[in-house]
Design an enzyme around this catalytic site. Structure first.
Site, PDB file in Angstrom:
ATOM      1  N   ARG A 100      68.808   2.069  49.124  1.00 38.24           N
ATOM      2  CA  ARG A 100      67.601   1.261  48.889  1.00 38.24           C
ATOM      3  C   ARG A 100      66.627   1.969  47.953  1.00 38.24           C
ATOM      4  O   ARG A 100      66.449   1.590  46.799  1.00 38.24           O
ATOM      5  CB  ARG A 100      66.927   0.936  50.231  1.00 38.24           C
ATOM      6  CG  ARG A 100      65.882  -0.192  50.152  1.00 38.24           C
ATOM      7  CD  ARG A 100      64.521   0.215  49.656  1.00 38.24           C
ATOM      8  NE  ARG A 100      63.858   1.224  50.479  1.00 38.24           N
ATOM      9  CZ  ARG A 100      62.704   1.783  50.152  1.00 38.24           C
ATOM     10  NH1 ARG A 100      62.097   1.450  49.021  1.00 38.24           N
ATOM     11  NH2 ARG A 100      62.164   2.711  50.931  1.00 38.24           N
ATOM     12  N   ASP A 101      65.994   3.040  48.420  1.00 38.59           N
ATOM     13  CA  ASP A 101      65.002   3.751  47.619  1.00 38.59           C
ATOM     14  C   ASP A 101      65.643   4.330  46.359  1.00 38.59           C
ATOM     15  O   ASP A 101      65.020   4.437  45.309  1.00 38.59           O
ATOM     16  CB  ASP A 101      64.384   4.879  48.461  1.00 38.59           C
ATOM     17  CG  ASP A 101      62.999   5.287  47.987  1.00 38.59           C
ATOM     18  OD1 ASP A 101      62.495   4.676  47.024  1.00 38.59           O
ATOM     19  OD2 ASP A 101      62.413   6.215  48.575  1.00 38.59           O
TER      20      ASP A 101
ATOM     21  N   HIS B 184      59.235  12.500  54.205  1.00 37.61           N
ATOM     22  CA  HIS B 184      59.878  11.798  53.083  1.00 37.61           C
ATOM     23  C   HIS B 184      59.287  12.390  51.793  1.00 37.61           C
ATOM     24  O   HIS B 184      58.271  11.910  51.291  1.00 37.61           O
ATOM     25  CB  HIS B 184      59.550  10.298  53.200  1.00 37.61           C
ATOM     26  CG  HIS B 184      60.149   9.445  52.122  1.00 37.61           C
ATOM     27  ND1 HIS B 184      61.111   8.501  52.378  1.00 37.61           N
ATOM     28  CD2 HIS B 184      59.912   9.369  50.790  1.00 37.61           C
ATOM     29  CE1 HIS B 184      61.434   7.882  51.254  1.00 37.61           C
ATOM     30  NE2 HIS B 184      60.713   8.397  50.272  1.00 37.61           N
TER      31      HIS B 184
ATOM     32  N   HIS C 209      59.369  13.805  47.827  1.00 41.27           N
ATOM     33  CA  HIS C 209      59.979  13.725  46.492  1.00 41.27           C
ATOM     34  C   HIS C 209      59.881  15.097  45.822  1.00 41.27           C
ATOM     35  O   HIS C 209      59.044  15.921  46.187  1.00 41.27           O
ATOM     36  CB  HIS C 209      59.288  12.643  45.667  1.00 41.27           C
ATOM     37  CG  HIS C 209      59.661  11.255  46.081  1.00 41.27           C
ATOM     38  ND1 HIS C 209      60.034  10.281  45.180  1.00 41.27           N
ATOM     39  CD2 HIS C 209      59.733  10.667  47.302  1.00 41.27           C
ATOM     40  CE1 HIS C 209      60.317   9.161  45.831  1.00 41.27           C
ATOM     41  NE2 HIS C 209      60.136   9.368  47.122  1.00 41.27           N
TER      42      HIS C 209
ATOM     43  N   CYS D 205      59.498   7.073  41.841  1.00 40.68           N
ATOM     44  CA  CYS D 205      58.371   6.151  41.977  1.00 40.68           C
ATOM     45  C   CYS D 205      58.016   5.617  40.600  1.00 40.68           C
ATOM     46  O   CYS D 205      57.653   6.388  39.713  1.00 40.68           O
ATOM     47  CB  CYS D 205      57.174   6.868  42.588  1.00 40.68           C
ATOM     48  SG  CYS D 205      55.709   5.813  42.662  1.00 40.68           S
TER      49      CYS D 205
ATOM     50  N   ASN E  39      63.642  11.123  45.177  1.00 42.20           N
ATOM     51  CA  ASN E  39      63.690  11.752  46.495  1.00 42.20           C
ATOM     52  C   ASN E  39      64.372  13.106  46.438  1.00 42.20           C
ATOM     53  O   ASN E  39      65.189  13.362  45.558  1.00 42.20           O
ATOM     54  CB  ASN E  39      64.499  10.870  47.449  1.00 42.20           C
ATOM     55  CG  ASN E  39      63.777   9.613  47.824  1.00 42.20           C
ATOM     56  OD1 ASN E  39      62.730   9.664  48.435  1.00 42.20           O
ATOM     57  ND2 ASN E  39      64.331   8.471  47.452  1.00 42.20           N
TER      58      ASN E  39
END
Length: 302
Positions: free
Chosen positions: A15-16, A208, A210, A241, A250
């Site tokens: 997903r991300d 979470h 990055h 992002c 990530n």
């Protein structure tokens, strides 16, 4: 503080990782294969799709097909991002057992990202939480920009704590704290977590982070020392992002696994299988893995 005995990894790459892929759409079959490979490698939590408008996130337009197409493995949770009631209904129809909602710790980011204030975003989640509860679907909450914002700069830890507590009060079982643009450093991460932990139990928090500035592993080690035992990561370091210049994505799952193994912390995940999966998916996308560990070790069949 002592390190946890075990860590639950929450895999974000389907997903991300894939949602910001520009150019051609990633085939549904490729997404399904990625999710199944990750489950076979030992992942127990995989964020597999996002039920958002295809107009805004074209890569996630096949969320229903992905969620209904995967061969579900016993003991694995396949979750999906659902920013609104329409998304949640789509997820419920696709037999999703866990969903996620997201809010920001930055007013400016909230406005730019979802066109509303933090307070309004939380209000919008009330019917989502009520419907999820009615359907027996667990909800995870994300807080973005916990260590900095591309528009506001530094974010006060107390503001992060307020948003995390609000999501907990709404009914989220776990709150994932996101350094969305990867600007955090270990001391900042510790201070932020201390503030949040005064409002939310440590056992209901996740990290979470990055890796834009190369600090993600250092920051993870810092919060592991404070008691965090759930980490979000993305195989091959996929994702980023779109609102942050140079945001590299990530932290790579492979790098996190190598760190945890070196600390004697159990995950139940096969590092080499994840490395091989990272090489496979990045080849599908036309590039190489963003993981330093993957680059050093290489795929096993090379």
């Amino acid at each position: 503080m002592s390190l946890p005995d075990s860590v639950r990894l929450f895999e974000m790459s389907p997903r991300d990782g894939l949602q910001n892929e520009s150019g051609t759409l990633v085939p549904t079959a490729t997404k399904i294969s990625l999710i199944e490979r990750l489950a076979d490698a030992g992942m127990t939590h995989i964020e597999a799709a996002s039920f958002v408008s295809p107009k805004w996130v074209p890569q996630m337009g096949d969320a229903s097909d992905v969620m209904t197409g995967i061969r579900r493995k016993e003991g694995v949770v396949y979750s999906a991002l659902t920013p609104n009631l329409k998304g949640l209904e789509g997820a419920i129809a696709a037999n999703v057992e866990e969903v996620a909602v997201f809010a920001a710790a930055s007013e400016a980011f909230s406005q730019k990202n979802i066109n509303c204030s933090i307070a309004e975003s939380l209000q919008r989640f009330e019917p989502v939480m009520a419907r999820a509860s009615e359907a027996g679907v667990r909800v995870r909450g994300y807080v973005s920009c916990v260590l900095g914002c591309p528009y506001e700069g530094d974010i006060e830890p107390e503001r992060v704590a307020e948003v995390a507590k609000a999501l907990l009060d709404l009914g989220c079982y776990e709150i994932s704290l996101g350094d969305t643009i990867g600007v955090g450093t270990p001391l900042k991460a510790k201070r932020m977590l201390e503030a949040v932990n005064r409002q939310v139990p440590m056992g209901q928090l996740a990290a979470h982070f990055h890796d834009t500035y190369g600090q993600a592993l250092a920051n993870l080690y810092a919060v592991l020392e404070e008691g965090i035992s759930v980490i979000d990561a993305s195989t091959a370091g996929l994702g980023g992002c779109p609102y942050a210049k140079g945001a590299s994505g990530n932290v790579a799952t492979e790098d996190v696994l190598y760190l945890l193994e070196g600390l004697g912390i159990n995950t139940g995940i096969d590092l080499q299988a994840v490395i091989d999966t990272g090489y496979w998916i990045t080849a599908e996308l036309g590039r190489t893995p963003g993981s330093r560990v993957a680059q050093a070790k290489g795929p096993c069949h090379a």
